[in-house]
Scaffold this active site. Structure first.
Site, PDB file in Angstrom:
ATOM      1  N   ASN A   9       1.007  -1.102  -0.209  1.00 46.89           N
ATOM      2  CA  ASN A   9      -0.132   0.072  -0.120  1.00 46.89           C
ATOM      3  C   ASN A   9       0.504   0.798  -0.127  1.00 46.89           C
ATOM      4  OD1 ASN A   9      -1.539   2.279   0.439  1.00 46.89           O
ATOM      5  ND2 ASN A   9      -2.367   0.892   3.243  1.00 46.89           N
ATOM      6  N   LYS A  11       0.300   4.452  -0.113  1.00 42.84           N
ATOM      7  CA  LYS A  11      -0.754   5.309   0.848  1.00 42.84           C
ATOM      8  C   LYS A  11       0.046   6.634  -0.856  1.00 42.84           C
ATOM      9  CE  LYS A  11      -0.355   2.904   4.951  1.00 42.84           C
ATOM     10  NZ  LYS A  11      -0.315   2.928   6.136  1.00 42.84           N
ATOM     11  N   HIS A  94      -9.727   1.264   5.225  1.00 46.22           N
ATOM     12  CA  HIS A  94      -8.293   1.910   5.438  1.00 46.22           C
ATOM     13  C   HIS A  94      -8.682   2.319   7.271  1.00 46.22           C
ATOM     14  CE1 HIS A  94      -4.162   2.258   6.530  1.00 46.22           C
ATOM     15  NE2 HIS A  94      -3.610   1.448   5.884  1.00 46.22           N
ATOM     16  N   GLU A 166      -5.600  -4.985  11.005  1.00 48.74           N
ATOM     17  CA  GLU A 166      -4.423  -3.961  10.707  1.00 48.74           C
ATOM     18  C   GLU A 166      -4.547  -2.856  12.180  1.00 48.74           C
ATOM     19  OE1 GLU A 166      -2.545  -2.613   7.084  1.00 48.74           O
ATOM     20  OE2 GLU A 166      -4.078  -1.530   7.302  1.00 48.74           O
ATOM     21  N   SER A 211       3.422  -1.559  10.492  1.00 44.35           N
ATOM     22  CA  SER A 211       5.045  -2.949  10.552  1.00 44.35           C
ATOM     23  C   SER A 211       5.243  -3.562  10.531  1.00 44.35           C
ATOM     24  CB  SER A 211       4.870  -2.010  12.241  1.00 44.35           C
ATOM     25  OG  SER A 211       5.164  -0.662  12.172  1.00 44.35           O
TER      26      SER A 211
HETATM   27  O1  LIG Z   1      -1.826   0.921   6.999  1.00 41.88           O
HETATM   28  C1  LIG Z   1      -1.109   0.037   6.823  1.00 41.88           C
HETATM   29  C2  LIG Z   1      -1.011  -0.385   5.357  1.00 41.88           C
HETATM   30  O2  LIG Z   1      -1.646  -0.980   4.999  1.00 41.88           O
HETATM   31  C3  LIG Z   1       0.501  -0.382   7.371  1.00 41.88           C
HETATM   32  O3  LIG Z   1       1.505   0.747   6.729  1.00 41.88           O
HETATM   33  P1  LIG Z   1       3.494  -0.051   7.334  1.00 41.88           P
HETATM   34  O4  LIG Z   1       3.756  -0.979   7.321  1.00 41.88           O
HETATM   35  O5  LIG Z   1       3.461   1.546   7.184  1.00 41.88           O
HETATM   36  O6  LIG Z   1       2.786   0.369   8.841  1.00 41.88           O
END
Ligand SMILES: O=C(CO)COP(=O)(O)O
Length: 248
Positions: A9, A11, A94, A166, A211
């Site tokens: 992802n 983002k 999300h 998550e 993470s």
């Molecule tokens: O939100 C996430 C994936 O959608 C997890 O993000 P991180 O791997 O940066 O913690």
């Protein structure tokens, strides 16, 4: 045996050039028989990235999808548009959408339905905040987030979906849920679905996100109810992402 799935992802990161370069580097590290690997790309770069991943094992996903089919919904992107751009997957719910943009359980459920109407596989993200975990509300939060979708879409709709657990406190914080903590919730989600359909529970992919890094992926993915990962920060580096993918 469930097919595993590792999804990046990205983002709100990267330029067009960086997105293309990242997709190219990931593709270069994949082999023709690889399966179960995808990246969720910012809307505006979906078509660019599609052009470099077409006919490769890397699948394309979006990070959100509109809760309406079409019309006067300024700023939204419909499932049909995503289909047009080559998306196989779309994230819905999300935690960053839920907390910063107010995506409610109802709107997440509607997004889930819109994605499926176009043949896009929704990846339903669920998870509790630190406060909710400390108050022992983790399972109640998961129930509420899951039930909203089951109530609107029906249990059978879950057959063509993915769930991503998550925990909000583990996203971008460097604090991963321990293997046992993650497994406990994954198992709970699967049992909850099994109460309505054992067949779907056995088949549905439940990913862990929060993470995930090359050094903790293997242990997480070894847990019986963890079928892969939804990777944020570490998916922005092709070597890290590929190393996580190879941990499956
Ligand atoms: O939100 C996430 C994936 O959608 C997890 O993000 P991180 O791997 O940066 O913690």
């Amino acid at each position: 045996m469930r097919q595993s799935l590792v999804m990046g992802n990205w983002k709100m990161n990267g330029s067009r050039a960086e997105s293309l370069a990242l997709a190219q580097s990931i593709v270069a590290g994949l082999e023709s028989g690889d399966q179960g690997v995808a990246v969720c790309v910012p809307f505006v770069y979906l078509s660019d990235v599609r052009s470099v991943i077409e006919s490769t094992p890397l699948a394309l996903g979006a990070q959100n999808v509109a809760d309406q089919e079409k019309g006067a919904y300024t700023g939204e992107v419909s499932a049909a548009m995503l289909k047009d751009c080559g998306c196989t997957y779309a994230l819905v719910g999300h935690s960053e959408r839920r907390s910063y943009y107010g995506d409610s359980d109802q709107s997440v459920a509607a997004r889930f339905c819109q994605a499926q109407k176009q043949g896009i596989i929704p990846v339903l993200c669920v998870g509790e905040t630190l406060e909710e975990r400390e108050q022992d509300k983790t399972f109640a939060v998961i129930d509420k987030q899951l039930d909203a979708v089951i109530d609107m879409a029906g249990i059978d709709a879950l057959a063509n979906s993915v769930i991503a657990y998550e925990p909000v406190w583990a996203i971008g914080t460097g604090k991963t849920a321990s293997d046992d903590q993650a497994q406990e919730v994954h198992k709970y989600i699967r049992q909850r679905i099994a109460e309505k359909s054992q067949e779907i529970a056995d088949k549905i992919q439940i990913l862990y996100g929060g993470s995930v890094k090359p050094d903790n992926a293997k242990a997480l993915f070894a847990m019986p109810d963890i079928d892969g990962g939804l990777i944020g920060g570490a998916s922005l580096d092709a070597d890290s992402f590929l190393s996580i993918y190879r941990s499956i």
